[in-house]
Design an enzyme around this catalytic site. Structure first.
Site, PDB file in Angstrom:
ATOM      1  N   LYS A  40      10.179  45.331 -20.038  1.00 10.05           N
ATOM      2  CA  LYS A  40       9.064  44.382 -19.930  1.00 10.05           C
ATOM      3  C   LYS A  40       8.563  44.335 -18.484  1.00 10.05           C
ATOM      4  O   LYS A  40       9.257  44.792 -17.569  1.00 10.05           O
ATOM      5  CB  LYS A  40       9.517  43.005 -20.415  1.00 10.05           C
ATOM      6  N   TYR A 260       0.527  33.516  12.526  1.00 13.95           N
ATOM      7  CA  TYR A 260      -0.097  32.248  12.120  1.00 13.95           C
ATOM      8  C   TYR A 260       0.831  31.076  12.390  1.00 13.95           C
ATOM      9  O   TYR A 260       2.044  31.168  12.191  1.00 13.95           O
ATOM     10  CB  TYR A 260      -0.396  32.277  10.624  1.00 13.95           C
TER      11      TYR A 260
HETATM   12  C1  LIG Z   1      14.647  40.015 -20.166  1.00 19.94           C
HETATM   13  C2  LIG Z   1      15.556  40.013 -21.341  1.00 19.94           C
HETATM   14  C3  LIG Z   1      16.699  40.831 -21.368  1.00 19.94           C
HETATM   15  C4  LIG Z   1      17.178  41.611 -20.167  1.00 19.94           C
HETATM   16  O1  LIG Z   1      17.855  40.722 -19.299  1.00 19.94           O
HETATM   17  P1  LIG Z   1      18.510  41.219 -17.919  1.00 19.94           P
HETATM   18  O2  LIG Z   1      19.136  39.983 -17.387  1.00 19.94           O
HETATM   19  O3  LIG Z   1      17.399  41.694 -17.060  1.00 19.94           O
HETATM   20  O4  LIG Z   1      19.467  42.293 -18.254  1.00 19.94           O
HETATM   21  C5  LIG Z   1      17.431  40.884 -22.548  1.00 19.94           C
HETATM   22  N1  LIG Z   1      17.077  40.135 -23.629  1.00 19.94           N
HETATM   23  C6  LIG Z   1      15.993  39.310 -23.603  1.00 19.94           C
HETATM   24  C7  LIG Z   1      15.680  38.510 -24.807  1.00 19.94           C
HETATM   25  C8  LIG Z   1      15.209  39.210 -22.458  1.00 19.94           C
HETATM   26  O5  LIG Z   1      14.169  38.389 -22.443  1.00 19.94           O
END
Ligand SMILES: *Cc1c(COP(=O)(O)O)cnc(C)c1O
Length: 370
Positions: A40, A260
């Site tokens: 993702k 800044y």
């Molecule tokens: C993002 C996600 C993962 C992966 O989690 P990590 O901590 O990055 O390994 C797995 N399952 C779901 C449902 C997620 O949303």
């Protein structure tokens, strides 16, 4: 991979060999379970177009994304026989696109199960789906009341080719009784659907032991070098490296100030390198006066405020540096978790924000064209 930056500027290097090593490291911990890749958010900012084929070459055939648009991108670069699961569920009106692109929705409510079932009846064939039950995140998935209804009325799933039942752990990286409580709640649900495969563990969940592995594990962060075991040695390699180009060097004398807000007042003559990385690049502003960079083994402090496109670094300890040279902003000496801790955030946020503006360079991985 598109970027407005030219190769001569700050560069994000993604080591695809480290990525696939990490995939194998995680898979080696499994007895019979399969290992998916969570890709993702454009593979946590590192680019699905290169990450997915690299994972596929290492044997990965199941990919998780957040929403339909990401699913379509992954579908386009994944092997034909790969499964692509969409975690955010099935929004009304998306049914045809899911079906046409062979994307598998993670069904998060009874209403989504119902709607996907109707789409299956219209099609005249079962449609693949994953059922997600909530066991403690209170975020996505069937809430306990809906899960109980489904357990009483499993026929609601009859139009669906149930690929997995899944749930998600809230604190897999911690030693807390909540993990076992979630696992037991998940096991009770799963017992009602003995024919379906099951999936519970994210990266950290893999390290909770085989009881958490079920049929499929879903690592994301550990593939990309984030330590799934905070406070303990990192079992995975760094994947992302950030090299910041020095645009200009200033010799600054007291009582001048830097940046800044004039937050840093010079007390003796120093050399300041202005590097082409700022918060618009995802280089956090919270590193102002706190972060560091490396040249070789020499640690160099960020001084003054990080601005939109630029960061100022005290390079007095490295008199050999010139404009045009690069500094390591993240990498072997500055692991993503360390950058995150200094910035007051987590490695996930650092990686997902860095991907947008830098020129990305990929090393290793499958032969070109693969
Ligand atoms: C993002 C996600 C993962 C992966 O989690 P990590 O901590 O990055 O390994 C797995 N399952 C779901 C449902 C997620 O949303």
């Amino acid at each position: 991979m598109e970027s407005t930056a030219r190769p001569s500027q700050t560069i994000l290097t993604v080591d695809l060999d480290a990525l696939t090593d990490n995939y194998r490291t995680l898979r080696a911990r499994l007895k019979g379970a399969a290992c998916a890749g969570v890709v993702k958010a454009d593979a946590y900012g590192l680019g699905v177009r290169r990450v997915v084929p690299a994972l596929a070459a290492a044997g990965c055939r199941e990919f998780f994304v957040a929403h339909l648009g990401e699913g379509l991108l992954v579908r386009a670069v994944a092997p034909r026989d790969a499964q692509v699961y969409v975690l955010n569920g099935l929004l009304p009106g998306e049914e045809d696109e899911f079906r046409a692109s062979s994307l598998t929705p993670v069904l998060n409510t009874l209403e989504q199960i119902e709607r996907w079932g109707e789409a299956a009846r219209r099609t005249g064939a079962k449609l693949a789906g994953v059922v997600h039950i909530d066991t403690g995140m209170s975020r996505l998935g069937l809430p306990p009341g809906e899960a109980a209804i489904l357990m009483r009325e499993p026929a609601r799933l009859s139009p669906i080719d149930l690929r997995y039942v899944m749930s998600h752990l809230a604190c897999a990286e911690e030693d807390t009784p909540l993990n076992e409580a979630q696992r037991l709640e998940f096991a009770a649900f799963r017992a009602r659907f003995p024919a379906a495969k099951a999936s519970l563990a994210n990266s950290s969940g893999i390290f909770l032991g085989p009881a958490y592995h079920y049929d499929l594990v879903r690592p994301g962060c550990a593939l990309y070098g984030i330590n799934p075991l905070p406070g303990r040695p990192n079992p995975v390699r760094q994947v992302a490296r950030l090299d910041g180009k020095i645009l200009q060097i200033h010799e600054v004398d007291p009582p001048r100030t830097v940046g800044y807000g004039a937050t840093h007042r010079v007390t003796e003559r120093i050399r300041i390198a202005t590097v082409a990385a700022g918060y618009a690049d995802g280089w956090p502003r919270s590193l102002s006066g706190r972060g560091s960079a490396f040249t070789g083994e020499i640690r160099l402090p960020v001084i003054g405020r990080v601005s939109m496109d630029l960061t100022t670094i005290d390079v007095s300890a490295a008199p050999h540096l010139r404009a045009g040279d690069s500094l390591e902003l993240m990498g072997e000496r500055l692991p993503v978790d360390q950058v995150a801790e200094t910035a007051g955030t987590i490695g996930y946020e650092i990686l997902t924000r860095l991907g947008s503006r830098y020129h990305r360079v990929y090393t290793g991985g499958p032969a070109a064209g693969a």
